[in-house]
Design an enzyme around this catalytic site. Structure first.
Site, PDB file in Angstrom:
ATOM      1  N   HIS A 254     -13.820   4.330  -6.955  1.00 19.14           N
ATOM      2  CA  HIS A 254     -15.273   4.116  -6.999  1.00 19.14           C
ATOM      3  C   HIS A 254     -15.919   5.177  -7.871  1.00 19.14           C
ATOM      4  O   HIS A 254     -17.121   5.378  -7.845  1.00 19.14           O
ATOM      5  CB  HIS A 254     -15.855   4.186  -5.582  1.00 19.14           C
ATOM      6  CG  HIS A 254     -15.056   3.427  -4.583  1.00 19.14           C
ATOM      7  ND1 HIS A 254     -14.048   3.996  -3.840  1.00 19.14           N
ATOM      8  CD2 HIS A 254     -15.099   2.127  -4.237  1.00 19.14           C
ATOM      9  CE1 HIS A 254     -13.497   3.080  -3.074  1.00 19.14           C
ATOM     10  NE2 HIS A 254     -14.104   1.940  -3.291  1.00 19.14           N
TER      11      HIS A 254
ATOM     12  N   ARG B 225      -1.185  -0.226  -8.634  1.00 21.75           N
ATOM     13  CA  ARG B 225      -2.562   0.159  -8.292  1.00 21.75           C
ATOM     14  C   ARG B 225      -2.592   1.691  -8.320  1.00 21.75           C
ATOM     15  O   ARG B 225      -1.752   2.341  -7.687  1.00 21.75           O
ATOM     16  CB  ARG B 225      -2.902  -0.341  -6.890  1.00 21.75           C
ATOM     17  CG  ARG B 225      -4.277   0.118  -6.418  1.00 21.75           C
ATOM     18  CD  ARG B 225      -4.405   0.023  -4.920  1.00 21.75           C
ATOM     19  NE  ARG B 225      -4.544  -1.323  -4.425  1.00 21.75           N
ATOM     20  CZ  ARG B 225      -4.250  -1.673  -3.159  1.00 21.75           C
ATOM     21  NH1 ARG B 225      -3.790  -0.773  -2.317  1.00 21.75           N
ATOM     22  NH2 ARG B 225      -4.406  -2.909  -2.760  1.00 21.75           N
TER      23      ARG B 225
ATOM     24  N   ASP C 269       0.848  -1.196   0.000  1.00 18.54           N
ATOM     25  CA  ASP C 269       0.000   0.000   0.000  1.00 18.54           C
ATOM     26  C   ASP C 269       0.879   1.240   0.000  1.00 18.54           C
ATOM     27  O   ASP C 269       2.032   1.187   0.439  1.00 18.54           O
ATOM     28  CB  ASP C 269      -0.845   0.049   1.292  1.00 18.54           C
ATOM     29  CG  ASP C 269      -2.002  -0.932   1.270  1.00 18.54           C
ATOM     30  OD1 ASP C 269      -2.426  -1.342   0.178  1.00 18.54           O
ATOM     31  OD2 ASP C 269      -2.487  -1.280   2.371  1.00 18.54           O
TER      32      ASP C 269
HETATM   33  P1  FDA Z   1     -13.821   9.880  -5.007  1.00 14.37           P
HETATM   34  O1  FDA Z   1     -13.367  10.135  -3.618  1.00 14.37           O
HETATM   35  O2  FDA Z   1     -13.876  10.998  -5.965  1.00 14.37           O
HETATM   36  O3  FDA Z   1     -15.215   9.161  -4.925  1.00 14.37           O
HETATM   37  C1  FDA Z   1     -15.981   8.850  -6.080  1.00 14.37           C
HETATM   38  C2  FDA Z   1     -17.319   8.316  -5.624  1.00 14.37           C
HETATM   39  O4  FDA Z   1     -17.137   7.059  -4.975  1.00 14.37           O
HETATM   40  C3  FDA Z   1     -18.013   9.179  -4.572  1.00 14.37           C
HETATM   41  O5  FDA Z   1     -18.790  10.164  -5.184  1.00 14.37           O
HETATM   42  C4  FDA Z   1     -18.850   8.153  -3.833  1.00 14.37           C
HETATM   43  O6  FDA Z   1     -20.003   7.851  -4.561  1.00 14.37           O
HETATM   44  C5  FDA Z   1     -17.965   6.941  -3.830  1.00 14.37           C
HETATM   45  N1  FDA Z   1     -17.120   6.854  -2.624  1.00 14.37           N
HETATM   46  C6  FDA Z   1     -15.799   7.112  -2.548  1.00 14.37           C
HETATM   47  N2  FDA Z   1     -15.345   6.900  -1.282  1.00 14.37           N
HETATM   48  C7  FDA Z   1     -16.415   6.527  -0.564  1.00 14.37           C
HETATM   49  C8  FDA Z   1     -16.601   6.171   0.791  1.00 14.37           C
HETATM   50  N3  FDA Z   1     -15.590   6.157   1.665  1.00 14.37           N
HETATM   51  N4  FDA Z   1     -17.848   5.834   1.187  1.00 14.37           N
HETATM   52  C9  FDA Z   1     -18.871   5.814   0.320  1.00 14.37           C
HETATM   53  N5  FDA Z   1     -18.761   6.146  -0.989  1.00 14.37           N
HETATM   54  C10 FDA Z   1     -17.553   6.491  -1.423  1.00 14.37           C
HETATM   55  N6  FDA Z   1      -5.290   5.258  -0.785  1.00 14.37           N
HETATM   56  C11 FDA Z   1      -3.986   5.462  -0.480  1.00 14.37           C
HETATM   57  O7  FDA Z   1      -3.595   6.593  -0.194  1.00 14.37           O
HETATM   58  N7  FDA Z   1      -3.116   4.403  -0.469  1.00 14.37           N
HETATM   59  C12 FDA Z   1      -3.495   3.140  -0.796  1.00 14.37           C
HETATM   60  O8  FDA Z   1      -2.664   2.214  -0.799  1.00 14.37           O
HETATM   61  C13 FDA Z   1      -4.869   2.932  -1.139  1.00 14.37           C
HETATM   62  N8  FDA Z   1      -5.330   1.683  -1.460  1.00 14.37           N
HETATM   63  C14 FDA Z   1      -6.607   1.543  -1.960  1.00 14.37           C
HETATM   64  C15 FDA Z   1      -7.041   0.305  -2.441  1.00 14.37           C
HETATM   65  C16 FDA Z   1      -8.285   0.188  -3.040  1.00 14.37           C
HETATM   66  C17 FDA Z   1      -8.709  -1.141  -3.592  1.00 14.37           C
HETATM   67  C18 FDA Z   1      -9.132   1.336  -3.153  1.00 14.37           C
HETATM   68  C19 FDA Z   1     -10.448   1.250  -3.841  1.00 14.37           C
HETATM   69  C20 FDA Z   1      -8.736   2.538  -2.618  1.00 14.37           C
HETATM   70  C21 FDA Z   1      -7.490   2.650  -2.011  1.00 14.37           C
HETATM   71  N9  FDA Z   1      -7.077   3.870  -1.463  1.00 14.37           N
HETATM   72  C22 FDA Z   1      -5.745   4.032  -1.115  1.00 14.37           C
HETATM   73  C23 FDA Z   1      -8.051   4.962  -1.206  1.00 14.37           C
HETATM   74  C24 FDA Z   1      -8.076   5.996  -2.328  1.00 14.37           C
HETATM   75  O9  FDA Z   1      -6.902   6.761  -2.304  1.00 14.37           O
HETATM   76  C25 FDA Z   1      -9.282   6.932  -2.201  1.00 14.37           C
HETATM   77  O10 FDA Z   1      -9.175   7.631  -0.979  1.00 14.37           O
HETATM   78  C26 FDA Z   1     -10.638   6.250  -2.261  1.00 14.37           C
HETATM   79  O11 FDA Z   1     -10.650   5.231  -3.205  1.00 14.37           O
HETATM   80  C27 FDA Z   1     -11.743   7.269  -2.622  1.00 14.37           C
HETATM   81  O12 FDA Z   1     -11.473   7.834  -3.856  1.00 14.37           O
HETATM   82  P2  FDA Z   1     -12.256   7.443  -5.209  1.00 14.37           P
HETATM   83  O13 FDA Z   1     -11.218   7.144  -6.229  1.00 14.37           O
HETATM   84  O14 FDA Z   1     -13.214   6.373  -4.967  1.00 14.37           O
HETATM   85  O15 FDA Z   1     -12.909   8.781  -5.698  1.00 14.37           O
END
Ligand code: FDA
Length: 309
Positions: free
Chosen positions: A229, A186, A135
């Site tokens: 997401h 990732r 990570d």
């Molecule tokens: P964004 O935050 O723009 O969200 C897009 C949409 O997704 C939102 O409008 C909502 O609908 C939904 N959504 C997102 N987060 C949500 C929540 N918590 N609850 C409900 N709905 C939500 N980060 C990091 O710094 N180091 C790492 O190693 C990892 N590893 C990792 C693994 C995996 C498999 C995932 C999916 C994520 C990570 N992350 C991470 C976290 C990542 O950096 C980020 O904070 C989250 O994925 C939220 O960002 P989105 O890309 O989803 O977009």
């Protein structure tokens, strides 16, 4: 001017360090909402969740929650716990790889210690046919994490991947320098509170950078895990991959357990590989606070549960 969401995000991440918040959440957090994102406090519970997800067609990724140990002995304990996790996943024959944070293996104490601990875990994983992903933690740890990742590749470890965060200004250069190594990457937006010196302050910039990194990674020789997401990013990845004839076995989508399960099923239904990241353990507090910060509306969900108690 930062948006309301950005201000709420910073406030939640800052409040996560507050002693009273920690004590309150430690006591009630699981019942108030953490259980939505955590696949159990024990490995048995997590294996149960993984089995169900595998039956539905998802790949999984198990993480024992925990970060930043204070001593080499604590790092040894983490290694032992991870060895237990790896052996158990192999015995259960589940479709699941393993993620880990290098601070849990002693990165803050000694880089070489963290690296040798990681080598031990990778050797065991390779023996048992599992892959692992490191990570990415906050920006302070990026250089040392990437250095260790490169060292591992140079040692011939081919069952390891790493993470890049689109919020960080340095990630484009990091990606550029990693691509010749055909990395297993990732891509995420980034979950930590960072200064504007190192990170883009506006969400729009973070998103634009995600798109740029995504396109560059997909065109490269490695494997790309699109961990988001966000519909817009996912849709863009699908269109871009189609336009550039990037085979589906060169990338996968990844989402966190409990977040947008309907979207997870839709992508699976369209024939994409989808991995659901299942985190477990009793040290769920910082993980849960980052999930609240990502979507401040989650705090309302927590507040509703509080009123219902
Ligand atoms: P964004 O935050 O723009 O969200 C897009 C949409 O997704 C939102 O409008 C909502 O609908 C939904 N959504 C997102 N987060 C949500 C929540 N918590 N609850 C409900 N709905 C939500 N980060 C990091 O710094 N180091 C790492 O190693 C990892 N590893 C990792 C693994 C995996 C498999 C995932 C999916 C994520 C990570 N992350 C991470 C976290 C990542 O950096 C980020 O904070 C989250 O994925 C939220 O960002 P989105 O890309 O989803 O977009």
């Amino acid at each position: 001017m930062p948006s309301l969401n950005a201000m709420a995000r910073s406030a939640i991440l800052a409040a996560a360090h507050n002693r009273a918040t920690k004590a309150f959440m430690g006591r009630y957090g699981m019942r108030l909402g953490a259980s939505r994102f955590v696949a159990g406090e024990t490995l048995d519970q997590c294996v149960g969740v993984i089995r169900v997800l595998n039956q539905q067609g998802f790949k999984c990724n198990a993480t024992l929650l925990g970060e930043a140990v204070a001593s080499a002995a604590d790092a040894d304990r983490a290694v032992a716990e991870y060895q237990g996790l790896i052996k158990r996943l192999a015995t259960e024959r589940v479709n699941c790889n393993v993620s880990i944070k290098l601070t849990l293996l002693g990165l803050d104490l000694d880089e070489e210690l963290a690296e040798s601990n990681m080598v031990q875990l990778l050797e065991l994983s390779a023996e048992l046919g599992l892959t692992m992903r490191i990570d990415m933690e906050d920006s302070v740890h990026v250089a040392s994490t990437l250095k260790i990742y490169r060292n591992l590749l140079a040692r011939g470890c081919d069952n390891v991947g790493v993470v890049l965060q689109s919020c960080l200004r340095r990630s484009a250069a990091d990606l550029e320098s990693l691509l010749p190594l055909a990395p297993n990457l990732r891509l995420v937006k980034g979950a930590y509170l960072e200064s504007r010196e190192v990170a883009f302050p506006d969400k729009a910039e973070v998103d634009d950078n995600y798109v740029r990194l995504l396109e560059q990674a997909l065109r490269g020789a490695g494997y790309t895990a699109i961990a988001t997401h966000d519909d817009r990013m996912i849709h863009h990845a699908i269109t871009f991959a189609e336009q550039h004839q990037i085979p589906r076995d060169h990338f996968e989508f990844q989402m966190l357990y409990g977040i947008r399960p309907q979207l997870q099923r839709e992508l699976l239904g369209k024939g994409f590989t989808v991995l659901v990241a299942t985190c477990y353990g009793t040290h769920w507090y910082p993980f849960f606070m980052r999930r609240l910060a990502e979507r401040p509306a989650n705090v309302l969900f927590l507040a509703r549960n509080l009123v219902r108690r």
